[in-house]
Write an enzyme that holds these catalytic residues in place. Structure first.
Site, PDB file in Angstrom:
ATOM      1  N   LYS A   1      19.362   6.214 -31.673  1.00  9.64           N
ATOM      2  CA  LYS A   1      21.005   5.964 -31.585  1.00  9.64           C
ATOM      3  C   LYS A   1      21.312   5.756 -33.078  1.00  9.64           C
ATOM      4  CE  LYS A   1      22.511   4.750 -27.176  1.00  9.64           C
ATOM      5  NZ  LYS A   1      21.051   4.627 -26.181  1.00  9.64           N
TER       6      LYS A   1
ATOM      7  N   LYS B   1      20.367   9.915 -18.235  1.00  6.79           N
ATOM      8  CA  LYS B   1      21.575   9.649 -17.661  1.00  6.79           C
ATOM      9  C   LYS B   1      22.846   9.588 -18.702  1.00  6.79           C
ATOM     10  CE  LYS B   1      19.042   5.995 -15.323  1.00  6.79           C
ATOM     11  NZ  LYS B   1      18.852   4.369 -15.667  1.00  6.79           N
TER      12      LYS B   1
ATOM     13  N   LYS C   1      14.861  14.870 -23.123  1.00  6.55           N
ATOM     14  CA  LYS C   1      14.211  14.298 -21.672  1.00  6.55           C
ATOM     15  C   LYS C   1      15.624  14.368 -20.855  1.00  6.55           C
ATOM     16  CE  LYS C   1      14.874   9.823 -22.221  1.00  6.55           C
ATOM     17  NZ  LYS C   1      14.780   8.420 -21.947  1.00  6.55           N
TER      18      LYS C   1
HETATM   19  P1  TYM Z   1      15.274   3.562 -17.648  1.00 10.05           P
HETATM   20  O1  TYM Z   1      16.598   2.870 -16.722  1.00 10.05           O
HETATM   21  O2  TYM Z   1      15.973   4.287 -18.679  1.00 10.05           O
HETATM   22  O3  TYM Z   1      14.573   4.455 -16.825  1.00 10.05           O
HETATM   23  C1  TYM Z   1      13.870   3.935 -15.508  1.00 10.05           C
HETATM   24  C2  TYM Z   1      12.600   4.640 -15.397  1.00 10.05           C
HETATM   25  O4  TYM Z   1      12.498   5.928 -15.470  1.00 10.05           O
HETATM   26  C3  TYM Z   1      11.801   6.433 -16.269  1.00 10.05           C
HETATM   27  N1  TYM Z   1      12.426   7.669 -16.930  1.00 10.05           N
HETATM   28  C4  TYM Z   1      11.752   8.844 -16.797  1.00 10.05           C
HETATM   29  N2  TYM Z   1      10.752   9.396 -16.421  1.00 10.05           N
HETATM   30  C5  TYM Z   1      10.286  10.631 -16.426  1.00 10.05           C
HETATM   31  N3  TYM Z   1      11.155  11.334 -16.850  1.00 10.05           N
HETATM   32  C6  TYM Z   1      12.550  11.184 -17.550  1.00 10.05           C
HETATM   33  N4  TYM Z   1      13.168  12.178 -17.787  1.00 10.05           N
HETATM   34  C7  TYM Z   1      12.759   9.786 -17.452  1.00 10.05           C
HETATM   35  N5  TYM Z   1      13.901   9.009 -17.676  1.00 10.05           N
HETATM   36  C8  TYM Z   1      13.575   7.887 -17.260  1.00 10.05           C
HETATM   37  C9  TYM Z   1      11.693   5.322 -17.538  1.00 10.05           C
HETATM   38  O5  TYM Z   1      10.499   5.695 -18.290  1.00 10.05           O
HETATM   39  C10 TYM Z   1      11.593   4.209 -16.810  1.00 10.05           C
HETATM   40  O6  TYM Z   1      10.352   4.135 -16.255  1.00 10.05           O
HETATM   41  N6  TYM Z   1      13.913  -0.215 -20.406  1.00 10.05           N
HETATM   42  C11 TYM Z   1      13.717   0.274 -19.144  1.00 10.05           C
HETATM   43  C12 TYM Z   1      14.017  -0.629 -18.021  1.00 10.05           C
HETATM   44  C13 TYM Z   1      13.279  -2.003 -18.131  1.00 10.05           C
HETATM   45  C14 TYM Z   1      11.894  -2.299 -17.722  1.00 10.05           C
HETATM   46  C15 TYM Z   1      11.511  -3.456 -17.903  1.00 10.05           C
HETATM   47  C16 TYM Z   1      10.882  -1.336 -17.248  1.00 10.05           C
HETATM   48  C17 TYM Z   1      13.891  -3.047 -18.415  1.00 10.05           C
HETATM   49  N7  TYM Z   1      12.879  -4.062 -18.258  1.00 10.05           N
HETATM   50  C18 TYM Z   1      10.564  -4.023 -17.517  1.00 10.05           C
HETATM   51  C19 TYM Z   1       9.687  -1.884 -16.983  1.00 10.05           C
HETATM   52  C20 TYM Z   1       9.394  -3.125 -17.256  1.00 10.05           C
HETATM   53  C21 TYM Z   1      14.555   1.346 -19.037  1.00 10.05           C
HETATM   54  O7  TYM Z   1      15.830   1.485 -19.742  1.00 10.05           O
HETATM   55  O8  TYM Z   1      14.405   2.184 -18.172  1.00 10.05           O
END
Ligand code: TYM
Length: 329
Positions: free
Chosen positions: A111, A196, A193
């Site tokens: 970012k 969203k 990737k």
């Molecule tokens: P977030 O909300 O960006 O994504 C949620 C989960 O989806 C996976 N993901 C993907 N996997 C494969 N291909 C993609 N294009 C793709 N985009 C997203 C992410 O790897 C994730 O597993 N920081 C985290 C949320 C979080 C979290 C935690 C996760 C907050 N606290 C504690 C585990 C443990 C996040 O932003 O995920």
């Protein structure tokens, strides 16, 4: 039973990458592990959100957890904000996280590199709160997509730092990243990737997309001119991404088998097959979602989840505060 914890941010609608890289695995693991799945509604405000939209996405996210197959009788499902101890531990962990470590986190660095303005302090310290989300429950494993691996590795370093300084406080968790689908790429630009926050809506299939729209997105996915359905992410990133999606939605069918199935066939045929798999998956999820979204199961699920999670989180916070000398009694 070993414990597992993970979460998803309700920023925008959940997409196929979230499903394949994370949610689908939570569902598969819920029989074998004690599963904790939460909705990261603190993390999501690290970037600006429209309150009405956020509320809708939040509700949809809980409904989609259930529609994708998470069973509240097996998994503990809760909102991050319902567990106050999580944020409190987040602050304590933040005070033990070095700025050098936060500076190295690729999500923040990306970012910064894009020269985005008004980046928040919350976005910068986000990995410390994520470490607290995890460590407060002592999970053995954290199932995530590839992009979250760095955050889980920092979490491990922080757990060890606390344990070395204050005595055994936290279990050191392991990231669990599936072999197939850990990084689903954008359909319109397979070098990025699926996300969203993608500027181009065509690259991202949302779980609640109209089926015709989803089909169109897959059919217009960027491929190449080699006319060969082959898993070769370097030379054929678009086709390899579609193979990954097809495999994941077909019980991890081996890539070689998919290549064989489509040997000598054109990309049109292959894309049609992928779009059918995607639409079958979406249609099943959407049917369940429609039954759930206006029922009272959402409230009950979150209340039950919060009660169970709070018991564990409050006890751990107390233990940490005591070990740090922050409590009188
Ligand atoms: P977030 O909300 O960006 O994504 C949620 C989960 O989806 C996976 N993901 C993907 N996997 C494969 N291909 C993609 N294009 C793709 N985009 C997203 C992410 O790897 C994730 O597993 N920081 C985290 C949320 C979080 C979290 C935690 C996760 C907050 N606290 C504690 C585990 C443990 C996040 O932003 O995920």
């Amino acid at each position: 039973m070993k414990r597992m914890l993970s979460g998803i941010k309700p920023t925008g609608q959940l997409h196929l990458g979230n499903y394949i890289g994370a949610l689908k695995n939570f569902v598969n693991y819920q029989d074998e592990y004690e599963m904790f799945a939460f909705i990261a509604n603190l993390h999501c405000i690290t970037t600006a959100q429209d309150p009405n939209e956020l509320q809708k996405n939040l509700k949809d996210c809980v409904a989609l957890y259930l529609a994708c197959g998470l069973d509240p009788n097996k998994a503990t499902i809760f909102l991050q904000t319902d567990i106050k101890a999580q944020a409190q531990l987040g602050y304590i962990i933040c005070c033990h996280t070095y700025m050098g470590e936060l500076n190295r986190m690729t999500q923040f660095k990306d970012k910064m590199a894009k020269n985005e303005t008004n980046l928040s302090g919350g976005l910068y310290t986000y990995p410390a709160l994520m470490a607290a989300d995890i460590l407060i429950y002592d999970p053995d494993y954290v199932p995530v997509g590839d992009d979250q691996k760095q955050h889980v590795e920092l979490t491990r370093d922080l757990a060890e730092r606390f344990n070395n300084k204050y005595g055994e406080l936290f279990k050191v968790p392991e990231p669990l990243i599936s072999k197939v689908g850990a990084r689903i790429m954008s359909l319109s630009d397979p070098s990025k990737k699926m996300s969203k926050s993608d500027d181009n809506d065509k690259g991202c299939v949302y779980l609640l997309d109209d089926l015709n729209v989803a089909k169109k997105k897959v059919m217009s996915a960027v491929t190449d001119s080699l006319a060969n359905v082959k898993y070769d992410p370097i030379n054929q990133p678009g086709i390899s991404n579609l193979i990954q999606i097809y495999s994941s939605l077909s019980n991890n069918m081996p890539y070689a088998e998919i290549e064989k199935m489509f040997e000598g066939k054109g990309y049109g045929d292959f894309k049609k097959a992928v779009s059918e798999k995607v639409c079958e998956t979406l249609s099943d999820i959407q049917e369940k979602y429609n039954n759930i979204i206006n029922s009272d199961i959402l409230e009950k699920t979150l209340n039950d989840g919060a009660t169970k999670a709070n018991l564990i989180a409050e006890e751990k916070l107390k233990k940490v505060q005591k070990a740090l000398g922050m409590e009188i009694l």
